[in-house]
Structures are given as C-alpha cells and as structure tokens.
Design a protein around this motif. Sequence first.
Motif, PDB file in Angstrom:
ATOM      1  N   TYR A 149     -31.172  16.775  -4.723  1.00  0.00           N
ATOM      2  CA  TYR A 149     -30.048  17.661  -4.415  1.00  0.00           C
ATOM      3  C   TYR A 149     -28.864  16.870  -3.854  1.00  0.00           C
ATOM      4  O   TYR A 149     -27.715  17.126  -4.198  1.00  0.00           O
ATOM      5  CB  TYR A 149     -30.485  18.739  -3.430  1.00  0.00           C
ATOM      6  CG  TYR A 149     -29.341  19.545  -2.879  1.00  0.00           C
ATOM      7  CD1 TYR A 149     -28.617  20.401  -3.697  1.00  0.00           C
ATOM      8  CD2 TYR A 149     -28.966  19.435  -1.547  1.00  0.00           C
ATOM      9  CE1 TYR A 149     -27.551  21.126  -3.196  1.00  0.00           C
ATOM     10  CE2 TYR A 149     -27.912  20.163  -1.046  1.00  0.00           C
ATOM     11  CZ  TYR A 149     -27.209  21.003  -1.875  1.00  0.00           C
ATOM     12  OH  TYR A 149     -26.149  21.721  -1.390  1.00  0.00           O
ATOM     13  N   ALA A 195     -27.037  15.184  -6.635  1.00  0.00           N
ATOM     14  CA  ALA A 195     -26.234  16.148  -7.391  1.00  0.00           C
ATOM     15  C   ALA A 195     -24.987  16.537  -6.621  1.00  0.00           C
ATOM     16  O   ALA A 195     -23.901  16.633  -7.194  1.00  0.00           O
ATOM     17  CB  ALA A 195     -27.070  17.385  -7.708  1.00  0.00           C
ATOM     18  N   ILE A 231     -21.827  15.589  -8.688  1.00  0.00           N
ATOM     19  CA  ILE A 231     -21.246  16.781  -9.305  1.00  0.00           C
ATOM     20  C   ILE A 231     -20.253  17.446  -8.369  1.00  0.00           C
ATOM     21  O   ILE A 231     -19.246  17.983  -8.788  1.00  0.00           O
ATOM     22  CB  ILE A 231     -22.355  17.781  -9.707  1.00  0.00           C
ATOM     23  CG1 ILE A 231     -23.305  17.147 -10.700  1.00  0.00           C
ATOM     24  CG2 ILE A 231     -21.763  19.050 -10.287  1.00  0.00           C
ATOM     25  CD1 ILE A 231     -24.534  17.974 -10.983  1.00  0.00           C
ATOM     26  N   GLN A 287     -24.031  24.023 -10.200  1.00  0.00           N
ATOM     27  CA  GLN A 287     -24.979  23.037 -10.686  1.00  0.00           C
ATOM     28  C   GLN A 287     -25.740  22.378  -9.538  1.00  0.00           C
ATOM     29  O   GLN A 287     -26.957  22.202  -9.610  1.00  0.00           O
ATOM     30  CB  GLN A 287     -24.274  21.950 -11.510  1.00  0.00           C
ATOM     31  CG  GLN A 287     -23.644  22.459 -12.771  1.00  0.00           C
ATOM     32  CD  GLN A 287     -22.214  22.953 -12.555  1.00  0.00           C
ATOM     33  OE1 GLN A 287     -21.733  23.001 -11.424  1.00  0.00           O
ATOM     34  NE2 GLN A 287     -21.558  23.329 -13.634  1.00  0.00           N
ATOM     35  N   SER A 288     -25.045  21.995  -8.495  1.00  0.00           N
ATOM     36  CA  SER A 288     -25.743  21.381  -7.370  1.00  0.00           C
ATOM     37  C   SER A 288     -26.564  22.411  -6.603  1.00  0.00           C
ATOM     38  O   SER A 288     -27.626  22.101  -6.080  1.00  0.00           O
ATOM     39  CB  SER A 288     -24.761  20.666  -6.442  1.00  0.00           C
ATOM     40  OG  SER A 288     -23.853  21.576  -5.881  1.00  0.00           O
ATOM     41  N   VAL A 295     -28.141  24.881  -7.968  1.00  0.00           N
ATOM     42  CA  VAL A 295     -29.354  25.082  -8.767  1.00  0.00           C
ATOM     43  C   VAL A 295     -30.389  24.006  -8.442  1.00  0.00           C
ATOM     44  O   VAL A 295     -31.588  24.264  -8.457  1.00  0.00           O
ATOM     45  CB  VAL A 295     -29.014  25.112 -10.279  1.00  0.00           C
ATOM     46  CG1 VAL A 295     -30.243  24.983 -11.145  1.00  0.00           C
ATOM     47  CG2 VAL A 295     -28.256  26.378 -10.606  1.00  0.00           C
TER      48      VAL A 295
END
Length: 163
Positions: free
Chosen positions: A120, A123, A127, A132-133, A135
Amino acid sequence: MALTTDILASYRRPRAVLRRLRGDRREARILVYLMLGCGLIFIAQWPRLAREAHLDESVPLDALLAGALFAWVFIAPLAFYALGGILSLVLRLAGPVDGFALRLGVFWAVLAAAPLFLLYGLAAGFIGPGVQSLVLGLPALAAFISILVAGLRVALEPGAQPA
C-alpha cells in the motif's frame, strides 16, 4: 517455523498459527513482533512521504520522516498495548480471557499485515492518493482485522488460560 512462513500461513489459517505461537509464553517475543510490525509500517510510509515532500516543499522530507518515526515506533506500540487492554476488559464480559494470547493476537495482526501495508505504501508513493491506492489499502486493513478477530477467538478458547 520461520517468521515469514508464519506470516504467510496467517493469511490461510490464522487461528492455527496463533495457537502454536501461544505455546511459548514470553512477553519479550511478542513485543518484538509488535516493534517489527510498527517498523515495517514506518518503512511503508517512506514513498508516500517522499512524494508529499516533493510536491509540497514547505515541509522537508526529514521532518515528515521524523514525525512518522515518532508516530509508528514510539506512539503506535503504546496504542496497540492500550487496544489490547481495552479488548481484554471488553472480552471479560464474554468469559475468562487469556491476556497474553489477546496481546499476541493484536501484535501478530500488526506484523502479519505489515507486508500488505508495504505494498500500500508503494502504491501511495507512486500512484498518489486516489481510488487505486485505496484499493490496495483495503486488503491490508482486512488482513489486520481478520487476524485480530482470529486472535480474539484464540484468547477466548477454553483451556487457553495458563495453569
């Protein structure tokens, strides 16, 4: 078993792993689990903090890292001990509870979920904030909660109390 093998086994059979770990009743060992987990989660914050420092130069990276270090290595272990104490008091209403097994469950949940928090953190660093992160953060939270619940169930099992 090796620590990494136990962490992987915790994703499939957390209660079996916690029952086996409960056999060696040393508080120092579970404190090491907690400190390793908090240390890994602190490391997981580095990419996100580097991104924040790069995008907003008003707070330097050193200050962000120092704040995260203080939070995860000094404050979070105290908070997890407090969580263990509160859960112990609440679960005493359901019956006798093994305090050591309960703390083991809480601390092991932190350590076992730490690799997912590392993912995480990557991400969030690459990102940035967004769906998205998020998720990738949900499985880490779900792993922590499921292993914590398994630890609570082990702490409430009959015969779990030391003789």
